[in-house]
Design a protein around this motif. Sequence first.
Motif, mmCIF file in Angstrom:
data_model
loop_
_atom_site.group_PDB
_atom_site.id
_atom_site.type_symbol
_atom_site.label_atom_id
_atom_site.label_comp_id
_atom_site.label_asym_id
_atom_site.label_seq_id
_atom_site.Cartn_x
_atom_site.Cartn_y
_atom_site.Cartn_z
ATOM 1 N N SER A 102 -10.611 140.059 9.693
ATOM 2 C CA SER A 102 -9.919 141.272 9.249
ATOM 3 C C SER A 102 -10.157 142.377 10.270
ATOM 4 C CB SER A 102 -10.392 141.705 7.852
ATOM 5 O OG SER A 102 -11.756 142.038 7.870
ATOM 6 N N LEU A 103 -9.265 143.347 10.262
ATOM 7 C CA LEU A 103 -9.334 144.486 11.162
ATOM 8 C C LEU A 103 -9.548 145.735 10.319
ATOM 9 C CD1 LEU A 103 -8.940 145.421 14.151
ATOM 10 C CD2 LEU A 103 -6.539 145.822 13.555
ATOM 11 N N ALA A 105 -0.258 142.690 15.211
ATOM 12 C CA ALA A 105 0.438 142.901 13.937
ATOM 13 C C ALA A 105 -0.477 143.606 12.923
ATOM 14 C CB ALA A 105 0.930 141.570 13.376
ATOM 15 N N ALA A 106 -1.758 143.207 12.882
ATOM 16 C CA ALA A 106 -2.714 143.854 11.975
ATOM 17 C C ALA A 106 -2.900 145.319 12.366
ATOM 18 C CB ALA A 106 -4.051 143.109 11.998
ATOM 19 N N PRO A 154 -4.451 136.838 9.970
ATOM 20 C CA PRO A 154 -4.299 135.425 9.585
ATOM 21 C C PRO A 154 -4.942 134.456 10.579
ATOM 22 C CG PRO A 154 -2.190 136.580 9.472
ATOM 23 C CD PRO A 154 -3.167 137.519 10.091
ATOM 24 N N ASN A 155 -4.782 134.717 11.863
ATOM 25 C CA ASN A 155 -5.351 133.864 12.912
ATOM 26 C C ASN A 155 -5.886 134.762 14.017
ATOM 27 O OD1 ASN A 155 -4.468 131.144 11.944
ATOM 28 N ND2 ASN A 155 -2.469 132.126 12.122
ATOM 29 N N PRO A 156 -6.945 134.336 14.699
ATOM 30 C CA PRO A 156 -7.520 135.180 15.754
ATOM 31 C C PRO A 156 -6.722 135.114 17.061
ATOM 32 C CG PRO A 156 -8.803 133.177 15.542
ATOM 33 C CD PRO A 156 -7.737 133.131 14.469
ATOM 34 N N THR A 157 -5.446 135.436 16.978
ATOM 35 C CA THR A 157 -4.589 135.435 18.166
ATOM 36 C C THR A 157 -4.204 136.873 18.503
ATOM 37 O OG1 THR A 157 -2.541 135.300 16.890
ATOM 38 C CG2 THR A 157 -3.597 133.195 17.505
ATOM 39 N N ALA A 158 -3.797 137.099 19.744
ATOM 40 C CA ALA A 158 -3.376 138.440 20.160
ATOM 41 C C ALA A 158 -2.207 138.921 19.309
ATOM 42 C CB ALA A 158 -3.011 138.433 21.646
ATOM 43 N N PHE A 159 -1.257 138.035 19.015
ATOM 44 C CA PHE A 159 -0.090 138.399 18.214
ATOM 45 C C PHE A 159 -0.509 138.903 16.835
ATOM 46 C CE2 PHE A 159 3.151 137.352 15.070
ATOM 47 C CZ PHE A 159 4.244 138.049 15.587
ATOM 48 N N ASP A 160 -1.392 138.165 16.155
ATOM 49 C CA ASP A 160 -1.820 138.557 14.811
ATOM 50 C C ASP A 160 -2.689 139.810 14.835
ATOM 51 O OD1 ASP A 160 -0.380 136.603 13.553
ATOM 52 O OD2 ASP A 160 -2.067 135.220 13.317
#
Length: 186
Positions: free
Chosen positions: A97-98, A67-68, A58-64
């Motif tokens: 996307s990952l 989660a991905a 969803p967002n280019p953050t470490a958290f997201d």
Amino acid sequence: MQLLPSLLILVPLCGGQEWEAPEYCRGSPCPQFTVVNKTTDFEERLYVATAWITTKIPNPTAFDLIAASARLKSVALTGHFDAWPVLVNVTNGKEYSLSWFVPPDMNIPEITDPSVQLEIRPEVNVYVRVFRGTPSIDQGKLNAKELCKSLRKAGKTFSTERYAGAAYESYFALTHHNEVWIDKTQ
């Protein structure tokens, strides 16, 4: 008659050689490719058709990103994935996307998480720039810009809408082989 024994020796040596993955794949499966052209700034590779499991970030953050990765890991654990690279795909500079590579000989597990898709990528020519250091969204973006500059300078045609950052080691590895991939266009 001397020619026949010589041919019998040469045929096994020359025919049907298997692809050998580059050293940076560390003995794990990676997508098969052929280097079409190599310059000091980039190389062009022809990749065979490949399968990937993919989920949105969803967002280019470490958290997201973590989660991905956890979503992909839940699918991968059922299939015992141990393959490289991991791709962070960037479309139009704002959609992320990952993707994890699925080795060709692997039975793809049933994907029950609706946020994870199986993606089959057709054979494609890709321009590649290699870089070192800890992988990050910012490093991917910087190296994608450098690759675009090199491609323009060389008069190449390429996709300006999408690029992928490819990582071949764990984030916590001491050394890193990273790449930026941009599809060649006709």
